[in-house]
Design an enzyme around this catalytic site. Structure first.
Site, PDB file in Angstrom:
ATOM      1  N   ASP A   9       0.864  -1.185   0.000  1.00  0.00           N
ATOM      2  CA  ASP A   9       0.000   0.000   0.000  1.00  0.00           C
ATOM      3  C   ASP A   9       0.899   1.233   0.000  1.00  0.00           C
ATOM      4  OD1 ASP A   9      -3.074   0.808   1.616  1.00  0.00           O
ATOM      5  OD2 ASP A   9      -1.554   2.215   0.893  1.00  0.00           O
ATOM      6  N   ASP A  33      -5.242   8.388  -4.652  1.00  0.00           N
ATOM      7  CA  ASP A  33      -5.540   9.763  -4.216  1.00  0.00           C
ATOM      8  C   ASP A  33      -6.405   9.727  -2.955  1.00  0.00           C
ATOM      9  OD1 ASP A  33      -6.811  12.611  -6.186  1.00  0.00           O
ATOM     10  OD2 ASP A  33      -5.539  12.513  -4.405  1.00  0.00           O
TER      11      ASP A  33
HETATM   12  N1  APR Z   1      -1.505   1.720  -2.841  1.00  0.00           N
HETATM   13  C1  APR Z   1      -0.836   1.411  -3.988  1.00  0.00           C
HETATM   14  N2  APR Z   1      -1.440   1.310  -5.180  1.00  0.00           N
HETATM   15  C2  APR Z   1      -2.773   1.542  -5.220  1.00  0.00           C
HETATM   16  C3  APR Z   1      -3.528   1.877  -4.069  1.00  0.00           C
HETATM   17  C4  APR Z   1      -2.826   1.960  -2.851  1.00  0.00           C
HETATM   18  N3  APR Z   1      -3.455   2.269  -1.696  1.00  0.00           N
HETATM   19  N4  APR Z   1      -4.828   2.052  -4.456  1.00  0.00           N
HETATM   20  C5  APR Z   1      -4.875   1.824  -5.770  1.00  0.00           C
HETATM   21  N5  APR Z   1      -3.651   1.508  -6.244  1.00  0.00           N
HETATM   22  C6  APR Z   1      -3.229   1.184  -7.616  1.00  0.00           C
HETATM   23  C7  APR Z   1      -4.319   0.831  -8.585  1.00  0.00           C
HETATM   24  O1  APR Z   1      -4.600  -0.558  -8.510  1.00  0.00           O
HETATM   25  C8  APR Z   1      -3.670   1.198  -9.907  1.00  0.00           C
HETATM   26  O2  APR Z   1      -2.817   0.151 -10.333  1.00  0.00           O
HETATM   27  O3  APR Z   1      -2.647   2.371  -8.127  1.00  0.00           O
HETATM   28  C9  APR Z   1      -2.778   2.399  -9.562  1.00  0.00           C
HETATM   29  C10 APR Z   1      -3.346   3.759  -9.963  1.00  0.00           C
HETATM   30  O4  APR Z   1      -4.760   3.735  -9.785  1.00  0.00           O
HETATM   31  P1  APR Z   1      -5.590   5.056  -9.422  1.00  0.00           P
HETATM   32  O5  APR Z   1      -5.402   5.397  -8.005  1.00  0.00           O
HETATM   33  O6  APR Z   1      -6.984   4.813  -9.933  1.00  0.00           O
HETATM   34  O7  APR Z   1      -4.910   6.238 -10.267  1.00  0.00           O
HETATM   35  P2  APR Z   1      -5.053   6.635 -11.815  1.00  0.00           P
HETATM   36  O8  APR Z   1      -5.333   5.454 -12.673  1.00  0.00           O
HETATM   37  O9  APR Z   1      -3.821   7.460 -12.080  1.00  0.00           O
HETATM   38  O10 APR Z   1      -6.359   7.559 -11.835  1.00  0.00           O
HETATM   39  C11 APR Z   1      -6.290   8.819 -11.214  1.00  0.00           C
HETATM   40  O11 APR Z   1      -8.324   8.433 -10.040  1.00  0.00           O
HETATM   41  O12 APR Z   1      -8.430   8.439  -7.758  1.00  0.00           O
HETATM   42  C12 APR Z   1      -8.651   9.198  -8.876  1.00  0.00           C
HETATM   43  O13 APR Z   1      -8.329  11.458  -8.143  1.00  0.00           O
HETATM   44  C13 APR Z   1      -7.763  10.408  -8.916  1.00  0.00           C
HETATM   45  O14 APR Z   1      -8.917  11.339 -10.788  1.00  0.00           O
HETATM   46  C14 APR Z   1      -7.733  10.686 -10.386  1.00  0.00           C
HETATM   47  C15 APR Z   1      -7.706   9.292 -10.995  1.00  0.00           C
END
Ligand code: APR
Length: 174
Positions: A9, A33
């Site tokens: 995480d 995020d």
């Molecule tokens: N720790 C590590 N990796 C994570 C976690 C975590 N806690 N949560 C999710 N992930 C992984 C997801 O499985 C994915 O592989 O991080 C990667 C990026 O996923 P997202 O968080 O959805 O980011 P992204 O694809 O860049 O989309 C960004 O999503 O949350 C919103 O505000 C953000 O609008 C923006 C968009």
């Protein structure tokens, strides 16, 4: 710069700088995020709001990076970066690589010794996981930093970690 691939995480990484997969509003969201703001606390959002009121009135552009406090996270800074949304209509790979490069540049400017990245754009933004890993490692394998000695790529699923390990081994052979 040493690269570590690990399953875990992003909010639990004990590093100097944690990279957030943000959106241009800088005002939070889901996935990484949401986890960073939830666990990091309101100090992060307050600094994001201040950035919107000053340097980024129209939001943080895709590919750019900006630092705030890490609040209650076990880190010193959060570096927010906005990944490109996946589309077959155009090749946005350069923008995705910019996220890794610019986040490293900001971390270096801060004097960070370690940084942890999630797989930017590979979640809500729909980027195919294998290519997202390739783009990340293409930057990190050849990146130099005056201060960052350790870069982590934190994969959220064990199978994604295995894929990343295969790709890193392949890139190191070329
Ligand atoms: N720790 C590590 N990796 C994570 C976690 C975590 N806690 N949560 C999710 N992930 C992984 C997801 O499985 C994915 O592989 O991080 C990667 C990026 O996923 P997202 O968080 O959805 O980011 P992204 O694809 O860049 O989309 C960004 O999503 O949350 C919103 O505000 C953000 O609008 C923006 C968009």
């Amino acid at each position: 710069m040493k690269i570590h691939l690990l399953h875990g995480d992003i909010t639990e990484q004990r590093v100097d700088a944690v990279v957030n997969a943000a959106n241009s509003s800088l005002l939070g969201g889901g996935g990484v995020d949401g986890a960073i703001h939830r666990r990091g606390g309101r100090a992060i959002l307050e600094e994001c709001r201040a950035l919107r009121a000053s340097r980024y009135p129209d939001g943080l552009p895709t590919g750019q990076a900006v630092a705030t406090t890490a609040g209650d996270l076990p880190a010193r800074w959060v570096i927010h970066t906005v990944g490109p949304v996946w589309t077959t209509g155009e090749d946005r790979s350069q923008l995705l690589r910019d996220c890794y490069r610019n986040s490293l540049r900001v971390a270096t400017e801060l004097g960070a010794a370690s940084i942890a990245y999630p797989l930017i754009s590979a979640g809500a933004y729909g980027w195919p996981v294998e290519d997202a890993i390739r783009q990340a490692l293409a930057v990190l394998v050849s990146a130099e930093s005056a201060s960052v000695a350790e870069a982590r790529l934190v994969l959220f699923r064990p199978d994604t970690l295995e894929l990343a390990e295969r790709i890193l081994a392949e890139q190191r052979r070329t």
